[in-house]
Design an enzyme around this catalytic site. Sequence first.
Site, PDB file in Angstrom:
ATOM      1  N   ASN A  22       0.835  -1.201   0.000  1.00  0.00           N
ATOM      2  CA  ASN A  22       0.000   0.000   0.000  1.00  0.00           C
ATOM      3  C   ASN A  22       0.870   1.252   0.000  1.00  0.00           C
ATOM      4  OD1 ASN A  22      -2.434   1.615   0.283  1.00  0.00           O
ATOM      5  ND2 ASN A  22      -1.738   1.987   2.377  1.00  0.00           N
ATOM      6  N   GLU A  23       0.751   2.042  -1.066  1.00  0.00           N
ATOM      7  CA  GLU A  23       1.446   3.324  -1.209  1.00  0.00           C
ATOM      8  C   GLU A  23       2.954   3.227  -0.927  1.00  0.00           C
ATOM      9  OE1 GLU A  23      -0.701   6.131   1.208  1.00  0.00           O
ATOM     10  OE2 GLU A  23      -2.420   6.149  -0.151  1.00  0.00           O
ATOM     11  N   TYR A 103      -6.003  11.842  -3.146  1.00  0.00           N
ATOM     12  CA  TYR A 103      -6.186  12.491  -1.850  1.00  0.00           C
ATOM     13  C   TYR A 103      -5.753  13.950  -1.933  1.00  0.00           C
ATOM     14  CZ  TYR A 103      -7.099   7.975   0.328  1.00  0.00           C
ATOM     15  OH  TYR A 103      -7.655   6.754   0.667  1.00  0.00           O
ATOM     16  N   GLU A 143      -7.965   4.110  -4.242  1.00  0.00           N
ATOM     17  CA  GLU A 143      -8.417   4.814  -3.040  1.00  0.00           C
ATOM     18  C   GLU A 143      -8.723   6.251  -3.411  1.00  0.00           C
ATOM     19  OE1 GLU A 143      -6.020   4.789   0.475  1.00  0.00           O
ATOM     20  OE2 GLU A 143      -5.423   2.683   0.241  1.00  0.00           O
ATOM     21  N   TRP A 185     -12.672   5.264  -0.372  1.00  0.00           N
ATOM     22  CA  TRP A 185     -12.130   5.048   0.968  1.00  0.00           C
ATOM     23  C   TRP A 185     -12.916   5.940   1.926  1.00  0.00           C
ATOM     24  CZ3 TRP A 185      -8.726   1.576   2.828  1.00  0.00           C
ATOM     25  CH2 TRP A 185      -8.257   1.765   4.139  1.00  0.00           C
TER      26      TRP A 185
END
Length: 250
Positions: A22-23, A103, A143, A185
């Site tokens: 993840n990321e 994001y 996400e 998310w």
Amino acid sequence: MNTLTNVTYKDDPTIFAWELMNEPRCVSDPTGDKLQAWIEEMAVYIKSIDPKHLVEIGLEGFYGPSTPNRVQFNPNTYAQQVGTDFTRNHQVLGIDFASVHIYADSWISQEISEAHIPFVKSWMEAHIEDAENVLNMPVVFGEFGVSSKDPGYNSSFRDTLIGTVYKAVLDSTKKGGSGGGSLLWQLFPEGTDYMDDGYAIVISNSPSTSNIISLQSTRLATFNSLCSWKCHWGCKKKHTLETFMYHDDL
């Protein structure tokens, strides 16, 4: 091994894909060489164990040294220094589809701003274009969301953000493009609010957001039911669904 079904994970048809990390970032090497080598090693390793499932990286999607003409789409200059490289990383053998996160409240400004929505649009358009024309693979926006803890937050802005993401994916889908989907998310069931990191959405408490999610699912299901999928991952068909794909009563 799935202890409920006794099916090994590599043989489990309910698993869609494996994510390497993840990321992932490697700030100690902004050239991206270390992370690239790790991705190359791990992608082949995972495929050697499980050739049946898809593999993706889990990247945020920042453009790096291999595409200096695309770094303009990054949310900030720091994004070029974290050791990731969207295009180069996804050209690795064994990676089946591209992964991107969204994001704006973490990357641009925590305070809700009018600049967030235009960024989301250009960020998605750039990655859909590159996935289609350069990588020749689908891209999944794995996400995306906005935190209710952000200064200036309101549910109307969240709905606008979700609608913006959904429209970009649907527009690509209708053209047989590389937009492969988006994962919000995050959705929470009732009674789990204590785990909320700010991004949680409890459907029963968010009727307007629930309607947006439901409508997107209906639109995509309708389109997919009309597509034979007998061609490349993007069908490129000329059949136009504009007359009802955006009808709110669909």
